[in-house]
Design a protein around this motif. Structure first.
Motif, PDB file in Angstrom:
ATOM      1  N   MET A  24      15.609  58.224   4.448  1.00  0.00           N
ATOM      2  CA  MET A  24      16.373  58.851   5.519  1.00  0.00           C
ATOM      3  C   MET A  24      17.632  59.438   4.941  1.00  0.00           C
ATOM      4  O   MET A  24      18.210  58.881   4.016  1.00  0.00           O
ATOM      5  CB  MET A  24      16.778  57.822   6.584  1.00  0.00           C
ATOM      6  CG  MET A  24      15.702  57.404   7.513  1.00  0.00           C
ATOM      7  SD  MET A  24      16.411  56.449   8.873  1.00  0.00           S
ATOM      8  CE  MET A  24      15.188  55.190   9.049  1.00  0.00           C
ATOM      9  N   GLU A  28      20.440  60.844   9.447  1.00  0.00           N
ATOM     10  CA  GLU A  28      19.365  60.132  10.137  1.00  0.00           C
ATOM     11  C   GLU A  28      19.696  58.648  10.252  1.00  0.00           C
ATOM     12  O   GLU A  28      19.454  58.033  11.287  1.00  0.00           O
ATOM     13  CB  GLU A  28      18.039  60.339   9.406  1.00  0.00           C
ATOM     14  CG  GLU A  28      17.508  61.746   9.532  1.00  0.00           C
ATOM     15  CD  GLU A  28      16.340  62.040   8.607  1.00  0.00           C
ATOM     16  OE1 GLU A  28      15.629  63.018   8.898  1.00  0.00           O
ATOM     17  OE2 GLU A  28      16.138  61.322   7.606  1.00  0.00           O
ATOM     18  N   ARG A 103      10.687  59.021  13.303  1.00  0.00           N
ATOM     19  CA  ARG A 103       9.674  60.033  12.980  1.00  0.00           C
ATOM     20  C   ARG A 103       9.535  61.023  14.152  1.00  0.00           C
ATOM     21  O   ARG A 103       9.353  62.218  13.938  1.00  0.00           O
ATOM     22  CB  ARG A 103       8.330  59.357  12.658  1.00  0.00           C
ATOM     23  CG  ARG A 103       7.318  60.281  12.090  1.00  0.00           C
ATOM     24  CD  ARG A 103       7.757  60.834  10.729  1.00  0.00           C
ATOM     25  NE  ARG A 103       7.065  62.079  10.510  1.00  0.00           N
ATOM     26  CZ  ARG A 103       7.628  63.217  10.090  1.00  0.00           C
ATOM     27  NH1 ARG A 103       8.890  63.256   9.778  1.00  0.00           N
ATOM     28  NH2 ARG A 103       6.935  64.298   9.956  1.00  0.00           N
ATOM     29  N   THR A 106      12.512  63.294  13.837  1.00  0.00           N
ATOM     30  CA  THR A 106      12.309  64.194  12.709  1.00  0.00           C
ATOM     31  C   THR A 106      11.334  65.306  13.081  1.00  0.00           C
ATOM     32  O   THR A 106      11.544  66.476  12.736  1.00  0.00           O
ATOM     33  CB  THR A 106      11.804  63.420  11.474  1.00  0.00           C
ATOM     34  OG1 THR A 106      12.797  62.453  11.110  1.00  0.00           O
ATOM     35  CG2 THR A 106      11.534  64.337  10.300  1.00  0.00           C
ATOM     36  N   TRP A 109      13.298  67.789  15.129  1.00  0.00           N
ATOM     37  CA  TRP A 109      14.224  68.565  14.289  1.00  0.00           C
ATOM     38  C   TRP A 109      13.480  69.597  13.451  1.00  0.00           C
ATOM     39  O   TRP A 109      13.971  70.682  13.208  1.00  0.00           O
ATOM     40  CB  TRP A 109      15.042  67.652  13.386  1.00  0.00           C
ATOM     41  CG  TRP A 109      16.097  66.853  14.092  1.00  0.00           C
ATOM     42  CD1 TRP A 109      16.923  67.271  15.091  1.00  0.00           C
ATOM     43  CD2 TRP A 109      16.452  65.503  13.833  1.00  0.00           C
ATOM     44  NE1 TRP A 109      17.762  66.265  15.466  1.00  0.00           N
ATOM     45  CE2 TRP A 109      17.503  65.160  14.709  1.00  0.00           C
ATOM     46  CE3 TRP A 109      15.987  64.537  12.946  1.00  0.00           C
ATOM     47  CZ2 TRP A 109      18.105  63.906  14.726  1.00  0.00           C
ATOM     48  CZ3 TRP A 109      16.583  63.295  12.964  1.00  0.00           C
ATOM     49  CH2 TRP A 109      17.631  62.979  13.845  1.00  0.00           C
ATOM     50  N   GLU A 110      12.284  69.224  12.984  1.00  0.00           N
ATOM     51  CA  GLU A 110      11.501  70.126  12.141  1.00  0.00           C
ATOM     52  C   GLU A 110      10.593  71.046  12.958  1.00  0.00           C
ATOM     53  O   GLU A 110       9.806  71.801  12.383  1.00  0.00           O
ATOM     54  CB  GLU A 110      10.662  69.307  11.154  1.00  0.00           C
ATOM     55  CG  GLU A 110      11.522  68.551  10.157  1.00  0.00           C
ATOM     56  CD  GLU A 110      10.722  67.642   9.232  1.00  0.00           C
ATOM     57  OE1 GLU A 110       9.480  67.497   9.420  1.00  0.00           O
ATOM     58  OE2 GLU A 110      11.350  67.066   8.319  1.00  0.00           O
ATOM     59  N   SER A 140      17.898  64.448  20.190  1.00  0.00           N
ATOM     60  CA  SER A 140      17.910  65.314  18.999  1.00  0.00           C
ATOM     61  C   SER A 140      18.970  66.398  19.120  1.00  0.00           C
ATOM     62  O   SER A 140      19.542  66.814  18.130  1.00  0.00           O
ATOM     63  CB  SER A 140      16.523  65.934  18.775  1.00  0.00           C
ATOM     64  OG  SER A 140      16.238  66.931  19.731  1.00  0.00           O
ATOM     65  N   ARG A 145      20.569  68.169  13.393  1.00  0.00           N
ATOM     66  CA  ARG A 145      20.330  67.985  11.949  1.00  0.00           C
ATOM     67  C   ARG A 145      21.003  69.119  11.201  1.00  0.00           C
ATOM     68  O   ARG A 145      20.849  70.275  11.530  1.00  0.00           O
ATOM     69  CB  ARG A 145      18.845  68.010  11.677  1.00  0.00           C
ATOM     70  CG  ARG A 145      18.492  67.471  10.327  1.00  0.00           C
ATOM     71  CD  ARG A 145      17.004  67.512  10.213  1.00  0.00           C
ATOM     72  NE  ARG A 145      16.535  66.302   9.581  1.00  0.00           N
ATOM     73  CZ  ARG A 145      15.285  66.117   9.240  1.00  0.00           C
ATOM     74  NH1 ARG A 145      14.395  67.029   9.506  1.00  0.00           N
ATOM     75  NH2 ARG A 145      14.910  65.026   8.646  1.00  0.00           N
TER      76      ARG A 145
END
Length: 146
Positions: A24, A28, A103, A106, A109-110, A140, A145
């Motif tokens: 992380m 994160e 996860r 993430t 964010w992605e 989020s 991020r």
């Protein structure tokens, strides 16, 4: 699509709740610690109905971060119909539940909607997926991020 138990960030947590933390970033880790702090504060709070909680979440600004995190932490256990394992803030290990939440974040964010859908489908009942997804999305946004 890879099974959840074979995912590189979660595979070590299956059957081993004290496995080393997945990789992380510092940010994160900060998000995880914020969730852990909320979990500590919410242990004594009354459970919240997920639908009602989401209906009232119209806050903005500084209160939004705390409100979305607290609501998510308070509702997740009831949604999954199990006690969620949250470690104390600063602990380097992550529980399976913590790794799953991170996860999910993430994936948001992605902008990896396939992974997010898979993660939510793997644990969250159909009736609650939209609400849990909403809360994760708002969290989020509160922890962008870099």
């Amino acid at each position: 699509m890879m099974p959840l138990s074979q995912h590189p960030n979660l595979a070590d947590h299956v059957g081993n709740p004290l496995a080393p933390a997945p990789q992380m970033t510092g940010q994160e880790r900060s998000v995880l610690n914020s969730l852990r702090m909320a979990a500590m504060g919410c242990r004594v709070a009354a459970r919240t109905d997920l639908f009602e909680a989401c209906a009232f979440l119209t806050v903005e600004g500084e209160d939004a971060k705390r409100t979305f995190v607290d609501t998510f932490v308070r509702c997740l256990s009831a949604t999954l119909n199990k006690r969620i394992k949250w470690h104390s803030p600063g602990v380097t290990e992550t529980s399976f539940d913590e790794a799953w939440v991170m996860r999910c974040l993430t994936s948001i964010w992605e902008e990896d909607n396939s992974s997010l859908t898979f993660l939510l489908t793997s644990r969250v009942p159909l009736a609650d997926r939209r609400y849990i997804g909403f809360l994760l999305g708002r969290i989020s946004e509160q922890f962008p991020r870099n």
